[in-house]
Structure formats: structure tokens, C-alpha cells
Design a protein around this motif. Structure first.
Motif, PDB file in Angstrom:
ATOM      1  N   VAL A  36       0.865  -1.182   0.000  1.00 42.19           N
ATOM      2  CA  VAL A  36       0.000   0.000   0.000  1.00 42.19           C
ATOM      3  C   VAL A  36       0.902   1.232   0.000  1.00 42.19           C
ATOM      4  CG1 VAL A  36      -1.726   1.300   1.298  1.00 42.19           C
ATOM      5  CG2 VAL A  36      -1.891  -1.195   1.163  1.00 42.19           C
ATOM      6  N   PHE A  37       1.892   1.235   0.896  1.00 42.07           N
ATOM      7  CA  PHE A  37       2.950   2.241   0.934  1.00 42.07           C
ATOM      8  C   PHE A  37       4.261   1.501   1.157  1.00 42.07           C
ATOM      9  CE2 PHE A  37      -0.696   4.672   2.810  1.00 42.07           C
ATOM     10  CZ  PHE A  37      -0.891   5.525   1.737  1.00 42.07           C
ATOM     11  N   LYS A  38       5.358   2.071   0.717  1.00 40.87           N
ATOM     12  CA  LYS A  38       6.660   1.441   0.917  1.00 40.87           C
ATOM     13  C   LYS A  38       6.881   1.210   2.408  1.00 40.87           C
ATOM     14  CE  LYS A  38       8.644   3.136  -3.319  1.00 40.87           C
ATOM     15  NZ  LYS A  38       9.632   3.972  -3.972  1.00 40.87           N
ATOM     16  N   GLY A  39       7.374   0.028   2.731  1.00 39.37           N
ATOM     17  CA  GLY A  39       7.570  -0.356   4.123  1.00 39.37           C
ATOM     18  C   GLY A  39       6.419  -1.183   4.673  1.00 39.37           C
ATOM     19  N   HIS A  40       5.406  -1.467   3.861  1.00 40.97           N
ATOM     20  CA  HIS A  40       4.253  -2.308   4.232  1.00 40.97           C
ATOM     21  C   HIS A  40       4.776  -3.723   4.515  1.00 40.97           C
ATOM     22  CE1 HIS A  40       0.109  -3.957   2.570  1.00 40.97           C
ATOM     23  NE2 HIS A  40       0.515  -4.622   3.648  1.00 40.97           N
ATOM     24  N   VAL A  41       4.593  -4.183   5.747  1.00 41.71           N
ATOM     25  CA  VAL A  41       5.120  -5.470   6.197  1.00 41.71           C
ATOM     26  C   VAL A  41       3.979  -6.449   6.446  1.00 41.71           C
ATOM     27  CG1 VAL A  41       6.364  -6.627   8.088  1.00 41.71           C
ATOM     28  CG2 VAL A  41       7.180  -4.421   7.217  1.00 41.71           C
ATOM     29  N   LEU A  42       4.219  -7.702   6.082  1.00 45.88           N
ATOM     30  CA  LEU A  42       3.312  -8.801   6.396  1.00 45.88           C
ATOM     31  C   LEU A  42       3.979  -9.667   7.454  1.00 45.88           C
ATOM     32  CD1 LEU A  42       2.282  -9.876   2.779  1.00 45.88           C
ATOM     33  CD2 LEU A  42       1.109  -8.290   4.315  1.00 45.88           C
ATOM     34  N   ILE A  43       3.212 -10.056   8.455  1.00 40.39           N
ATOM     35  CA  ILE A  43       3.717 -10.943   9.505  1.00 40.39           C
ATOM     36  C   ILE A  43       2.885 -12.213   9.458  1.00 40.39           C
ATOM     37  CG2 ILE A  43       4.153 -11.245  11.965  1.00 40.39           C
ATOM     38  CD1 ILE A  43       4.126  -8.156  12.202  1.00 40.39           C
ATOM     39  N   ALA A  44       3.558 -13.363   9.341  1.00 42.63           N
ATOM     40  CA  ALA A  44       2.861 -14.640   9.221  1.00 42.63           C
ATOM     41  C   ALA A  44       3.487 -15.674  10.141  1.00 42.63           C
ATOM     42  CB  ALA A  44       2.924 -15.137   7.779  1.00 42.63           C
ATOM     43  N   LEU A  78      11.103   5.177   8.456  1.00 43.84           N
ATOM     44  CA  LEU A  78      10.339   5.817   7.390  1.00 43.84           C
ATOM     45  C   LEU A  78       9.741   7.165   7.781  1.00 43.84           C
ATOM     46  CD1 LEU A  78       8.417   2.612   6.341  1.00 43.84           C
ATOM     47  CD2 LEU A  78      10.348   3.643   5.121  1.00 43.84           C
ATOM     48  N   GLY A  79       9.830   7.504   9.053  1.00 44.52           N
ATOM     49  CA  GLY A  79       9.189   8.724   9.516  1.00 44.52           C
ATOM     50  C   GLY A  79       7.680   8.601   9.566  1.00 44.52           C
ATOM     51  N   ALA A  80       7.178   7.357   9.647  1.00 43.55           N
ATOM     52  CA  ALA A  80       5.733   7.145   9.726  1.00 43.55           C
ATOM     53  C   ALA A  80       5.199   7.792  10.995  1.00 43.55           C
ATOM     54  CB  ALA A  80       5.409   5.649   9.718  1.00 43.55           C
ATOM     55  N   GLN A  81       4.015   8.361  10.889  1.00 43.95           N
ATOM     56  CA  GLN A  81       3.370   8.977  12.052  1.00 43.95           C
ATOM     57  C   GLN A  81       2.468   7.985  12.775  1.00 43.95           C
ATOM     58  OE1 GLN A  81       1.655  12.070   9.598  1.00 43.95           O
ATOM     59  NE2 GLN A  81       2.804  13.606  10.764  1.00 43.95           N
ATOM     60  N   HIS A 101      -1.135  -7.373   8.299  1.00 43.28           N
ATOM     61  CA  HIS A 101      -0.554  -6.254   7.560  1.00 43.28           C
ATOM     62  C   HIS A 101      -0.192  -5.143   8.545  1.00 43.28           C
ATOM     63  CE1 HIS A 101      -2.069  -7.452   3.487  1.00 43.28           C
ATOM     64  NE2 HIS A 101      -2.900  -8.161   4.249  1.00 43.28           N
ATOM     65  N   VAL A 102       1.007  -4.614   8.436  1.00 42.02           N
ATOM     66  CA  VAL A 102       1.412  -3.433   9.200  1.00 42.02           C
ATOM     67  C   VAL A 102       1.859  -2.407   8.156  1.00 42.02           C
ATOM     68  CG1 VAL A 102       2.852  -2.497  11.046  1.00 42.02           C
ATOM     69  CG2 VAL A 102       2.174  -4.918  11.112  1.00 42.02           C
ATOM     70  N   VAL A 103       1.002  -1.414   7.948  1.00 40.24           N
ATOM     71  CA  VAL A 103       1.205  -0.429   6.888  1.00 40.24           C
ATOM     72  C   VAL A 103       1.573   0.913   7.519  1.00 40.24           C
ATOM     73  CG1 VAL A 103       0.121   0.748   4.932  1.00 40.24           C
ATOM     74  CG2 VAL A 103      -0.535  -1.622   5.486  1.00 40.24           C
ATOM     75  N   ARG A 106       1.017   8.234   7.248  1.00 40.65           N
ATOM     76  CA  ARG A 106       1.300   9.641   7.507  1.00 40.65           C
ATOM     77  C   ARG A 106       0.037  10.426   7.230  1.00 40.65           C
ATOM     78  NH1 ARG A 106       5.189   7.506   4.730  1.00 40.65           N
ATOM     79  NH2 ARG A 106       7.301   7.436   5.533  1.00 40.65           N
ATOM     80  N   ARG A 107      -0.184  11.484   7.967  1.00 41.20           N
ATOM     81  CA  ARG A 107      -1.330  12.346   7.680  1.00 41.20           C
ATOM     82  C   ARG A 107      -1.232  12.827   6.241  1.00 41.20           C
ATOM     83  NH1 ARG A 107      -0.529  12.968  12.960  1.00 41.20           N
ATOM     84  NH2 ARG A 107      -2.340  13.076  14.333  1.00 41.20           N
ATOM     85  N   GLY A 108      -2.350  12.795   5.537  1.00 40.82           N
ATOM     86  CA  GLY A 108      -2.371  13.252   4.159  1.00 40.82           C
ATOM     87  C   GLY A 108      -1.758  12.275   3.167  1.00 40.82           C
ATOM     88  N   ASP A 109      -1.578  11.013   3.560  1.00 40.94           N
ATOM     89  CA  ASP A 109      -0.944  10.043   2.665  1.00 40.94           C
ATOM     90  C   ASP A 109      -1.868   9.546   1.553  1.00 40.94           C
ATOM     91  OD1 ASP A 109      -2.576   8.168   3.984  1.00 40.94           O
ATOM     92  OD2 ASP A 109      -0.925   7.289   5.119  1.00 40.94           O
TER      93      ASP A 109
END
Length: 138
Positions: A36-44, A78-81, A101-103, A106-109
Motif C-alpha cells: 500500500v505504501f513502501k515499508g508495508h510489512v506482512l507478519i505470518a 520511514l518517519g511514519a506517524q 498487515h502493518v502499513v 502519515r497524515r495526508g498520505d
């Protein structure tokens, strides 16, 4: 269930390459190949589990703990908020192997969330449904 076509089992076994973020004896976390955005991680889970309904209770805390660690790393790197954390079960579950999913957010993304249909409860309907669900809890 035949798991030979399960891409997450293939990632766990090393038969399919993935950008693995971390791996424990119980879980593997890797970048979604269509994020969805760069850095989107899947944990399984390392062991095959179809959905949340089959997830052993012993994996619940490690799964959420790893999600928390990933979300913190997304903030730092990533500076994610914040983050969006989600799990589909059967409906909209593109891979028949439980994954969270851990996405990074950021505000306004531009992610506007989901447009789920909304409804209302009739008089006493919410209380009755809550009671029925409580009675059905294992």
C-alpha cells in the motif's frame, strides 16, 4: 489443506525469495511485494495457519508484539506517524495463510480507509446481539 501453492509457506521454507525483515522460530515478517505504501510489512506464522480462527493462543501475543515492533521501526526508519494494522479472514484473504498487515501511515498520505456499508440497530437489538455473542464465546 495442500500448502504447496501457499506462497507464505514457500517463503518460510526458502523456496520463494522475499525481503525478510525478521524471523523467529514462530513468525516471519517480510515486505509486501505489492505494498500500500513502501515499508508495508506482512507478519505470518512459520507453521501454516489458515485464519485467525485457527491461530493457537500461544501465538497471539508474539504476533501483536512483533506488529508493535515493526510499527515502531516504521516510525524510526520511514518517519511514519502511525500505522494501519489489519488481518483478513477468508473474505478478501488473498493468501490462505494467516498474515497481519502493518502499513506505515502519515497524515495526508491519501489512504482514505474503507467505505464499509453502515447500518443501525433497532430498539434493544444491540443489547440482544451483544448478549447472544457473549453467550457463544468459547
Amino acid at each position: 489443506m495442500d500448502q504447496t501453492g501457499d506462497v507464505f509457506c514457500q517463503i518460510v521454507s526458502g523456496d520463494l525469495e522475499a525481503a525478510v525483515v525478521t524471523r523467529t522460530d514462530e513468525l516471519v515478517a517480510f515486505l509486501d511485494h505489492r505494498p500500500v505504501f513502501k515499508g508495508h510489512v506482512l507478519i505470518a506464522p512459520v507453521e501454516h495457519v489458515d485464519t485467525m480462527l485457527e491461530l493457537p493462543p500461544t501465538l497471539m501475543a508474539p504476533l501483536l508484539t512483533l506488529a508493535q515492533r515493526v510499527a515502531r521501526a516504521q516510525q524510526q526508519v520511514l518517519g511514519a506517524q502511525g500505522s494501519f494494522v489489519a488481518m483478513n479472514n477468508v473474505v478478501s484473504q488473498s493468501v490462505p495463510h494467516l498474515h497481519l498487515h502493518v502499513v506505515p501511515r502519515r497524515r495526508g498520505d491519501g489512504l482514505r480507509g474503507f467505505f464499509w456499508p453502515r447500518t443501525r440497530y433497532g430498539d434493544g437489538e444491540a443489547r440482544q446481539l451483544a448478549d447472544d455473542l457473549a453467550a457463544a464465546l468459547p
